[in-house]
Design a protein around this motif. Structure first.
Motif, PDB file in Angstrom:
ATOM      1  N   PHE A 338       0.577  -1.245  -0.207  1.00  0.00           N
ATOM      2  CA  PHE A 338      -0.030   0.041   0.210  1.00  0.00           C
ATOM      3  C   PHE A 338       0.963   1.304   0.078  1.00  0.00           C
ATOM      4  CE2 PHE A 338      -2.362   3.098   2.351  1.00  0.00           C
ATOM      5  CZ  PHE A 338      -3.509   3.481   1.288  1.00  0.00           C
ATOM      6  N   ILE A 339       1.897   1.307   0.785  1.00  0.00           N
ATOM      7  CA  ILE A 339       2.969   2.464   0.761  1.00  0.00           C
ATOM      8  C   ILE A 339       3.605   2.557  -0.675  1.00  0.00           C
ATOM      9  CG2 ILE A 339       5.000   3.168   1.594  1.00  0.00           C
ATOM     10  CD1 ILE A 339       4.036   2.274   4.314  1.00  0.00           C
ATOM     11  N   GLU A 340       3.823   1.381  -1.342  1.00  0.00           N
ATOM     12  CA  GLU A 340       4.503   1.571  -2.813  1.00  0.00           C
ATOM     13  C   GLU A 340       3.227   2.323  -3.591  1.00  0.00           C
ATOM     14  OE1 GLU A 340       5.550  -2.229  -3.938  1.00  0.00           O
ATOM     15  OE2 GLU A 340       7.190  -2.408  -2.752  1.00  0.00           O
ATOM     16  N   VAL A 341       2.008   1.845  -3.396  1.00  0.00           N
ATOM     17  CA  VAL A 341       0.998   2.600  -4.367  1.00  0.00           C
ATOM     18  C   VAL A 341       0.796   3.966  -3.846  1.00  0.00           C
ATOM     19  CG1 VAL A 341      -1.766   2.816  -4.594  1.00  0.00           C
ATOM     20  CG2 VAL A 341      -0.336   0.494  -4.364  1.00  0.00           C
ATOM     21  N   CYS A 342       0.829   4.499  -2.468  1.00  0.00           N
ATOM     22  CA  CYS A 342       0.608   5.699  -2.138  1.00  0.00           C
ATOM     23  C   CYS A 342       1.728   6.581  -2.687  1.00  0.00           C
ATOM     24  CB  CYS A 342       0.874   5.733  -0.431  1.00  0.00           C
ATOM     25  SG  CYS A 342      -0.419   5.102   0.420  1.00  0.00           S
ATOM     26  N   ARG A 343       3.291   6.201  -2.618  1.00  0.00           N
ATOM     27  CA  ARG A 343       4.194   6.917  -3.201  1.00  0.00           C
ATOM     28  C   ARG A 343       4.312   6.913  -4.748  1.00  0.00           C
ATOM     29  NH1 ARG A 343       8.564   4.513   1.505  1.00  0.00           N
ATOM     30  NH2 ARG A 343       7.968   6.032   3.089  1.00  0.00           N
ATOM     31  N   GLY A 344       3.703   5.692  -5.311  1.00  0.00           N
ATOM     32  CA  GLY A 344       3.655   6.006  -6.649  1.00  0.00           C
ATOM     33  C   GLY A 344       2.817   6.860  -7.371  1.00  0.00           C
ATOM     34  N   ILE A 345       1.415   6.741  -7.018  1.00  0.00           N
ATOM     35  CA  ILE A 345       0.258   7.709  -7.250  1.00  0.00           C
ATOM     36  C   ILE A 345       0.560   9.025  -7.018  1.00  0.00           C
ATOM     37  CG2 ILE A 345      -2.173   8.078  -7.178  1.00  0.00           C
ATOM     38  CD1 ILE A 345      -2.723   5.123  -7.116  1.00  0.00           C
ATOM     39  N   LEU A 346       0.900   9.416  -5.502  1.00  0.00           N
ATOM     40  CA  LEU A 346       1.178  10.776  -5.066  1.00  0.00           C
ATOM     41  C   LEU A 346       2.243  11.375  -5.459  1.00  0.00           C
ATOM     42  CD1 LEU A 346       0.150  10.329  -1.103  1.00  0.00           C
ATOM     43  CD2 LEU A 346      -1.248  10.920  -3.085  1.00  0.00           C
ATOM     44  N   LEU A 347       3.479  10.698  -5.503  1.00  0.00           N
ATOM     45  CA  LEU A 347       4.974  11.349  -5.941  1.00  0.00           C
ATOM     46  C   LEU A 347       5.200  11.201  -7.286  1.00  0.00           C
ATOM     47  CD1 LEU A 347       6.667  10.577  -2.410  1.00  0.00           C
ATOM     48  CD2 LEU A 347       5.183  12.705  -2.995  1.00  0.00           C
ATOM     49  N   LYS A 348       4.951  10.032  -7.901  1.00  0.00           N
ATOM     50  CA  LYS A 348       5.230   9.765  -9.118  1.00  0.00           C
ATOM     51  C   LYS A 348       4.332   9.977 -10.248  1.00  0.00           C
ATOM     52  CE  LYS A 348       8.683   6.384  -7.360  1.00  0.00           C
ATOM     53  NZ  LYS A 348       9.407   5.060  -7.587  1.00  0.00           N
ATOM     54  N   GLY A 349       3.151   9.783  -9.884  1.00  0.00           N
ATOM     55  CA  GLY A 349       1.931   9.975 -10.835  1.00  0.00           C
ATOM     56  C   GLY A 349       1.702   8.668 -11.861  1.00  0.00           C
ATOM     57  N   VAL A 350       2.094   7.531 -11.352  1.00  0.00           N
ATOM     58  CA  VAL A 350       2.117   6.434 -12.276  1.00  0.00           C
ATOM     59  C   VAL A 350       0.619   6.078 -11.890  1.00  0.00           C
ATOM     60  CG1 VAL A 350       4.389   5.781 -12.007  1.00  0.00           C
ATOM     61  CG2 VAL A 350       2.882   4.953 -10.406  1.00  0.00           C
ATOM     62  N   GLY A 351       0.240   5.097 -12.752  1.00  0.00           N
ATOM     63  CA  GLY A 351      -1.174   4.513 -12.676  1.00  0.00           C
ATOM     64  C   GLY A 351      -1.295   3.086 -12.369  1.00  0.00           C
ATOM     65  N   ILE A 352      -2.522   2.519 -12.856  1.00  0.00           N
ATOM     66  CA  ILE A 352      -2.588   1.139 -12.413  1.00  0.00           C
ATOM     67  C   ILE A 352      -2.039   0.390 -13.458  1.00  0.00           C
ATOM     68  CG2 ILE A 352      -4.679   0.737 -13.971  1.00  0.00           C
ATOM     69  CD1 ILE A 352      -4.406  -0.558 -10.607  1.00  0.00           C
ATOM     70  N   GLU A 353      -1.483   0.609 -14.661  1.00  0.00           N
ATOM     71  CA  GLU A 353      -0.732   0.017 -15.472  1.00  0.00           C
ATOM     72  C   GLU A 353       0.636  -0.224 -14.780  1.00  0.00           C
ATOM     73  OE1 GLU A 353       0.218   4.133 -16.131  1.00  0.00           O
ATOM     74  OE2 GLU A 353      -1.655   2.873 -15.890  1.00  0.00           O
ATOM     75  N   THR A 354       1.105   0.461 -13.987  1.00  0.00           N
ATOM     76  CA  THR A 354       2.339   0.273 -13.090  1.00  0.00           C
ATOM     77  C   THR A 354       2.358  -0.371 -11.908  1.00  0.00           C
ATOM     78  OG1 THR A 354       3.229   2.271 -14.317  1.00  0.00           O
ATOM     79  CG2 THR A 354       4.634   1.285 -12.367  1.00  0.00           C
ATOM     80  N   LEU A 355       1.243  -0.176 -11.242  1.00  0.00           N
ATOM     81  CA  LEU A 355       0.789  -0.809  -9.922  1.00  0.00           C
ATOM     82  C   LEU A 355      -0.024  -2.105  -9.871  1.00  0.00           C
ATOM     83  CD1 LEU A 355       0.515   2.787  -8.230  1.00  0.00           C
ATOM     84  CD2 LEU A 355       2.550   1.472  -8.110  1.00  0.00           C
ATOM     85  N   TRP A 356      -0.034  -2.456 -10.997  1.00  0.00           N
ATOM     86  CA  TRP A 356      -1.196  -3.580 -10.913  1.00  0.00           C
ATOM     87  C   TRP A 356      -0.734  -4.716 -10.139  1.00  0.00           C
ATOM     88  CZ3 TRP A 356       0.270  -8.531 -12.463  1.00  0.00           C
ATOM     89  CH2 TRP A 356       1.345  -8.545 -13.157  1.00  0.00           C
ATOM     90  N   HIS A 357       0.494  -5.096 -10.051  1.00  0.00           N
ATOM     91  CA  HIS A 357       0.822  -6.251  -9.232  1.00  0.00           C
ATOM     92  C   HIS A 357       0.899  -6.054  -7.689  1.00  0.00           C
ATOM     93  CE1 HIS A 357       4.538  -3.628  -9.384  1.00  0.00           C
ATOM     94  NE2 HIS A 357       5.105  -4.262  -8.482  1.00  0.00           N
TER      95      HIS A 357
END
Length: 382
Positions: A338-357
């Motif tokens: 979940f923290i990887e999701v938080c930092r990915g979306i909040l700080l990096k702006g990545v989407g579900i295509e990057t965070l799907w796993h």
């Protein structure tokens, strides 16, 4: 005199009560384990997980030169335990994509003219790309690399025998900082503590809610209704999901206003993944409550469960700096994802295509933990 004092103590009513209470505690094996095991386990986790040393930071290499000179330069990363070469890339775009996924801490891009410039004693620029979500780690990694490059230049001059005649550094590092150009350490801390608070609040609220029903005897009354056990649990979970979603919106507002933490990704995607993670936290709370007979016992059990989750998630200390066997343990921690999701979306702006796993793993955790919670809940009521 001392022996008389001991005889008086052993013959007193206090000693009899002490023996009775001590024997009662020893018969409660769960309480004994909760009193003795956590201090030892937590001391080890704090010692390993909160290490100030940085080791095995993952480095990606894009070598457009593909020469013996470039391979010699890359060897500088094997001279220290701070870095480990994770992967070689055919192009810089793939390396940047892995930086966005969090698979790398540093990306090194060596230009095609590297070997020619070294041979002709011209200055050549090597690009270093940093994932600065963790600003502290990025700063330390940058310092390490600058020192390694300085040592490389010094050895190269000495090997040529022109340390005086040729003082100019042949290799210079051009630094590019991604995702946190201002190197704000608070962004890394806030985005990690964000998940910790929601985990603790969700699990403890769910556990307390169920245990209070058990202590008051109202659980049995609910079972007498036509609703199934699953419906009873879901009816308790859904209001918590709503409240926790409100908590998320409040926390996002505070993070933005007080610390300037950006929201570079999609808010709706973030909220959907957050709700999925709440199922995990609430399931942990219900599972704790199903094994507890009182609210006090619930708090003790939660104290045993929550600290390892918060220590191993990488919220305050990079997982890459932990010992290898502790890094393996972090894969069992749902909060890590979940923290990887938080930092990915909040700080990096990545989407579900990057965070799907990460989303898939959280879905597995939610399914397994909720199934176990319902099964244990039914077993107790049966």
């Amino acid at each position: 005199m001392f022996s008389n004092l001991i005889d008086t103590l052993l013959g007193s009513r206090f000693w009899a009560l002490f023996q009775k209470e001590f024997a009662q505690i020893l018969r409660n094996r769960q309480l004994v384990i909760q009193l003795l095991v956590p201090p030892t386990v937590f001391l080890m986790l704090f010692g390993f997980a909160l290490s100030p040393d940085f080791q095995n930071l993952k480095v990606g290499i894009t070598d457009y030169s593909k020469s013996s000179a470039s391979r010699e330069f890359v060897e500088i990363f094997n001279q220290t335990d701070a870095f480990v070469i994770s992967r070689y890339y055919a192009n810089e775009e793939d390396m940047v994509a892995d930086l966005a996924k969090g698979s790398l801490t540093v990306g090194i891009s060596i230009p095609p003219e590297f070997a020619d410039d070294i041979a002709k004693r011209r200055t050549v620029e090597v690009q270093a790309l940093y994932d600065a979500v963790d600003a502290n780690t990025a700063s330390i990694a940058s310092s390490y690399i600058s020192q390694l490059v300085s040592d490389y230049n010094l050895r190269h001059r000495n090997k040529r025998g022109d340390a005086v005649a040729f003082q100019r550094n042949q290799v210079q590092v051009q630094t590019s900082v991604f995702y946190n150009p201002g190197l704000e350490t608070s962004w890394f801390i806030v985005s990690g503590v964000f998940g910790i608070l929601l985990t603790v609040i969700g699990s403890q609220a769910a556990a307390s809610l169920v245990v209070r029903e058990k202590e008051a005897g109202t659980i049995e009354q609910l079972i007498m209704t036509p609703a199934s056990n699953t419906e009873v649990i879901l009816a308790k979970v859904c209001p918590l999901l709503v409240l926790l979603t409100v908590d998320v919106l409040i926390a996002l507002s505070v993070a933005k206003l007080a610390f300037g933490v950006p929201l570079r990704g999609n808010l709706l995607v973030f909220l959907m993944i957050a709700v999925l993670y709440f199922w995990v936290g609430i399931s942990i709370g219900i599972l704790i409550a199903s094994y507890s007979k009182s609210e006090q016992q619930t708090q003790l059990t939660a104290f045993f469960v929550n600290p390892p989750l918060t220590l191993l998630c990488g919220a305050t200390t990079p997982i890459s700096s932990m010992p290898t066997f502790v890094q393996w343990l972090t894969y069992l921690d749902p909060l890590r994802y979940f923290i990887e999701v938080c930092r990915g979306i909040l700080l990096k702006g990545v989407g579900i295509e990057t965070l799907w796993h990460q989303v898939l793993i959280l879905l597995m955790f939610a399914t397994v933990l909720m199934t176990l919670s319902i099964r244990q809940f039914r077993r107790q009521l049966g």
